[in-house]
Design a protein around this motif. Structure first.
Motif, PDB file in Angstrom:
ATOM      1  N   SER A 137     -30.269 -42.377 -15.216  1.00 57.00           N
ATOM      2  CA  SER A 137     -30.967 -42.125 -13.569  1.00 57.00           C
ATOM      3  C   SER A 137     -32.307 -41.852 -13.904  1.00 57.00           C
ATOM      4  O   SER A 137     -32.587 -41.031 -14.799  1.00 57.00           O
ATOM      5  CB  SER A 137     -30.127 -40.967 -13.198  1.00 57.00           C
ATOM      6  OG  SER A 137     -28.884 -41.246 -12.768  1.00 57.00           O
TER       7      SER A 137
ATOM      8  N   ASN B 238     -35.916 -48.014 -14.301  1.00 53.57           N
ATOM      9  CA  ASN B 238     -34.358 -47.584 -14.774  1.00 53.57           C
ATOM     10  C   ASN B 238     -33.917 -48.857 -15.797  1.00 53.57           C
ATOM     11  O   ASN B 238     -33.065 -48.376 -16.671  1.00 53.57           O
ATOM     12  CB  ASN B 238     -33.633 -47.564 -13.761  1.00 53.57           C
ATOM     13  CG  ASN B 238     -33.698 -46.109 -12.904  1.00 53.57           C
ATOM     14  OD1 ASN B 238     -33.030 -45.151 -13.195  1.00 53.57           O
ATOM     15  ND2 ASN B 238     -34.623 -45.952 -11.953  1.00 53.57           N
TER      16      ASN B 238
ATOM     17  N   CYS C 147     -34.383 -42.549  -6.039  1.00 55.41           N
ATOM     18  CA  CYS C 147     -33.577 -42.320  -7.112  1.00 55.41           C
ATOM     19  C   CYS C 147     -32.375 -43.438  -7.716  1.00 55.41           C
ATOM     20  O   CYS C 147     -31.708 -43.548  -6.844  1.00 55.41           O
ATOM     21  CB  CYS C 147     -32.869 -40.908  -7.160  1.00 55.41           C
ATOM     22  SG  CYS C 147     -31.739 -40.287  -8.719  1.00 55.41           S
TER      23      CYS C 147
ATOM     24  N   THR D 210     -29.568 -44.881 -10.149  1.00 55.73           N
ATOM     25  CA  THR D 210     -28.700 -44.840 -11.317  1.00 55.73           C
ATOM     26  C   THR D 210     -28.318 -46.257 -11.755  1.00 55.73           C
ATOM     27  O   THR D 210     -27.699 -47.136 -11.058  1.00 55.73           O
ATOM     28  CB  THR D 210     -27.604 -44.008 -10.938  1.00 55.73           C
ATOM     29  OG1 THR D 210     -27.933 -42.789 -10.686  1.00 55.73           O
ATOM     30  CG2 THR D 210     -26.464 -43.983 -12.281  1.00 55.73           C
TER      31      THR D 210
END
Length: 327
Positions: free
Chosen positions: A46, A72, A131, A133
């Motif tokens: 993440s 990421n 954000c 992940t």
């Protein structure tokens, strides 16, 4: 007057696609994925991007969508994982349709290039915070770890390093770039390219790897600590763009050794595997450069082209240190 977008309208319009590999994608309480094969391991990472800390308030939304996923994907590349799926959680000050259209376009275009699927996430109102992940797969025993460096290994880096810090310095008024160099370096800062193909090609060859996000020397320190080894870095061997080569040596070293946001792969491999490493990089269509070697004695030694020891006073980016310089 156009009706304001609600949370679920926003998700449906800009971020919902029919699931491809997922058993169940966006729209339920959880996504469902098939379990990886018995000989594979799931890689998960993440990263959060916060306005004013990781990107400027006036950042182009399409470029920001690209970068939000790219940083990421770079973590998957660093461990040698194949991208599988990702989630996106966002806090936004408002549901701006124009901003969302650009952001989702940049995000999903990069996702399509790397065959990675958006499977869920969350949205809320607040200061802009992004954000992601990511999930990927890597065969058992082939993950590229920070703890695998061995004395005698060559130290390599992909692409060129320092351009993102050079662009940031221009934005912060530390120095001025001409129009050509602005375009080239700002693209490196705003649209980094995750080295997925190289990470996959290095499985079974590299001993240790990570991506350069907080500064080359700072990130190399993570490998040295995890592997309980030292390193010698040849400062003048670092691959530099034309814009960086035009700088004074002190400024060039600042950008290349302490600058973050490059998202190039830094890795070690046996010296005896030099030709195999170069062939793997060629298959991945990614340039690489040998920049030093791993030592038995702990510590990091910095030398110039004549072998003279240089003072190592180059600190990388730290989210909790006030002097760190990203926007």
């Amino acid at each position: 007057m156009t009706a304001p977008l609600g949370e679920f309208d926003l998700i449906a319009r800009y971020f919902t696609r029919p699931p491809r590999r997922a058993v169940l994608g966006v729209g339920d309480d959880c996504a469902l994925l098939a379990a990886p094969a018995p000989n594979e391991r799931l890689a998960i990472s993440s990263d959060m991007l916060v306005e004013g800390r990781h990107f400027f308030a006036d950042a182009d939304p399409e470029a920001l969508g690209h970068k939000t996923l790219a940083v990421n994907l770079s973590d998957l590349a660093a461990i040698g994982a194949k991208p599988l799926a990702f989630t996106l959680a966002m806090a936004l000050p408002e549901a701006d349709a124009r901003w969302l259209a650009g952001f989702s376009r940049g995000l999903l275009d990069l996702a399509d290039r790397h065959d990675i699927e958006l499977i869920g996430g969350d949205t809320t109102r607040g200061p802009r915070n992004l954000c992601v992940t990511v999930l990927g797969t890597v065969p058992q025993g082939l993950a590229l770890l920070r703890s695998g460096a061995r004395p005698g290994d060559d130290l390599w880096v992909s692409g060129t390093v320092g351009d993102a810090r050079l662009a940031l310095g221009h934005r912060l008024g530390e120095w001025a770039l001409d129009a050509h160099d602005q375009t080239a370096t700002l693209r490196r800062m705003d649209r980094p390219e995750p080295r997925i193909a190289l990470g996959l090609a290095l499985r079974g060859l590299a001993h240790a790897a990570l991506d350069v996000s907080d500064g080359l020397l700072a990130d190399l320190g993570h490998i040295l600590r995890a592997s309980a080894v030292g390193a010698t870095v040849e400062a003048d061997a670092l691959p530099a763009s034309e814009a960086l080569r035009a700088l004074t040596p002190s400024r060039r070293r600042l950008c290349q050794l302490a600058g973050g946001d490059d998202y190039e792969l830094l890795f070690t491999a046996p010296a005896t595997a030099c030709r195999a490493v170069e062939a793997a990089a060629a298959r991945a269509a990614t340039p690489i450069t040998r920049i030093g070697h791993i030592d038995v004695e702990p510590g990091l030694r910095l030398i110039d082209a004549q072998g003279r020891v240089l003072d190592n006073a180059y600190a990388g980016f730290d989210h909790f240190r006030p002097s760190s310089s990203p926007p």
